[in-house]
Design a protein around this motif. Sequence first.
Motif, PDB file in Angstrom:
ATOM      1  N   GLY A  31       0.808  -1.216   0.000  1.00  0.00           N
ATOM      2  CA  GLY A  31       0.000   0.000   0.000  1.00  0.00           C
ATOM      3  C   GLY A  31       0.840   1.264   0.000  1.00  0.00           C
ATOM      4  N   ALA A  32       2.060   1.164   0.535  1.00  0.00           N
ATOM      5  CA  ALA A  32       2.977   2.307   0.571  1.00  0.00           C
ATOM      6  C   ALA A  32       3.861   2.365  -0.668  1.00  0.00           C
ATOM      7  CB  ALA A  32       3.845   2.233   1.824  1.00  0.00           C
ATOM      8  N   GLY A  33       3.625   1.466  -1.629  1.00  0.00           N
ATOM      9  CA  GLY A  33       4.380   1.480  -2.871  1.00  0.00           C
ATOM     10  C   GLY A  33       5.643   0.636  -2.864  1.00  0.00           C
ATOM     11  N   LEU A  34       5.857  -0.144  -1.811  1.00  0.00           N
ATOM     12  CA  LEU A  34       7.026  -1.012  -1.746  1.00  0.00           C
ATOM     13  C   LEU A  34       6.769  -2.312  -2.501  1.00  0.00           C
ATOM     14  CD1 LEU A  34       7.905  -0.526   2.023  1.00  0.00           C
ATOM     15  CD2 LEU A  34       9.023   0.541   0.057  1.00  0.00           C
ATOM     16  N   LEU A  94      16.519 -11.387  -3.682  1.00  0.00           N
ATOM     17  CA  LEU A  94      17.031 -10.458  -2.677  1.00  0.00           C
ATOM     18  C   LEU A  94      18.175  -9.620  -3.224  1.00  0.00           C
ATOM     19  CD1 LEU A  94      16.775  -9.656   0.347  1.00  0.00           C
ATOM     20  CD2 LEU A  94      18.478 -11.403   0.834  1.00  0.00           C
ATOM     21  N   PHE A  95      19.063 -10.253  -3.981  1.00  0.00           N
ATOM     22  CA  PHE A  95      20.257  -9.551  -4.429  1.00  0.00           C
ATOM     23  C   PHE A  95      20.143  -8.923  -5.820  1.00  0.00           C
ATOM     24  CE2 PHE A  95      21.854 -12.309  -1.056  1.00  0.00           C
ATOM     25  CZ  PHE A  95      22.438 -11.338  -0.259  1.00  0.00           C
ATOM     26  N   CYS A  99      13.007  -6.433  -4.843  1.00  0.00           N
ATOM     27  CA  CYS A  99      12.057  -6.256  -3.748  1.00  0.00           C
ATOM     28  C   CYS A  99      12.612  -5.309  -2.699  1.00  0.00           C
ATOM     29  CB  CYS A  99      11.674  -7.602  -3.122  1.00  0.00           C
ATOM     30  SG  CYS A  99      12.979  -8.400  -2.171  1.00  0.00           S
ATOM     31  N   ASP A 100      11.692  -4.654  -2.017  1.00  0.00           N
ATOM     32  CA  ASP A 100      12.021  -3.789  -0.881  1.00  0.00           C
ATOM     33  C   ASP A 100      11.765  -4.537   0.423  1.00  0.00           C
ATOM     34  OD1 ASP A 100      12.432  -1.407  -2.573  1.00  0.00           O
ATOM     35  OD2 ASP A 100      10.263  -1.595  -2.915  1.00  0.00           O
ATOM     36  N   VAL A 132      16.792  -3.575   2.400  1.00  0.00           N
ATOM     37  CA  VAL A 132      15.679  -4.526   2.271  1.00  0.00           C
ATOM     38  C   VAL A 132      15.216  -4.978   3.652  1.00  0.00           C
ATOM     39  CG1 VAL A 132      14.964  -6.796   1.400  1.00  0.00           C
ATOM     40  CG2 VAL A 132      16.473  -5.339   0.028  1.00  0.00           C
ATOM     41  N   GLU A 133      13.916  -4.908   3.860  1.00  0.00           N
ATOM     42  CA  GLU A 133      13.287  -5.423   5.086  1.00  0.00           C
ATOM     43  C   GLU A 133      13.106  -6.922   4.892  1.00  0.00           C
ATOM     44  OE1 GLU A 133      11.480  -3.641   8.694  1.00  0.00           O
ATOM     45  OE2 GLU A 133      12.566  -2.733   7.035  1.00  0.00           O
TER      46      GLU A 133
END
Length: 174
Positions: A31-34, A94-95, A99-100, A132-133
Amino acid sequence: MIMDHGYVHVYTGDGKGKTTAAVGLSVRAAGAGLRVFFGQFMKNGDTGELEALHLLGDRITVEQFGTGSELSAIDPAADARAARAGLDRARAVLFDGRCDVMVLDEANVADSLDYFEPGALLELVRERPENVELVLTGRGAGEEVLAAADLVTEMRAVKHYFNDGVVARRGIEF
């Protein structure tokens, strides 16, 4: 949208709500654009949570890396192979900057069953890009993974109607 700094979350324990918490975080992030990658280990098949994530279109990518319907594989060796392939896939995503936020649902369980190479999950935690989270869910999180995490939530079972014979209900438990 790229974050300046991401953190490592671990949702573990014997209570309900680990996957649900990760789904909620994923929806909020989308929803936040991530951009979210939601990888599920040890699960294969449709659930209400996955159908909801699919509604968010290209903001959330969902992939499953399991051979059983829900944390129970007919062939544990095949499930281990699927888990290892899934961890390789997650590492690639991931690398490569796609993705965020990355959720590895039930990764702690797969790790505790030695489905991954020794130390592979911890290595992923330690080497993840700083922006990245990373969210790891599942019972039995290893001590080293817990120590490396920035946020640890332990879900504790206090009372559950399952103990009274109520089976899992679509839309509530799956």
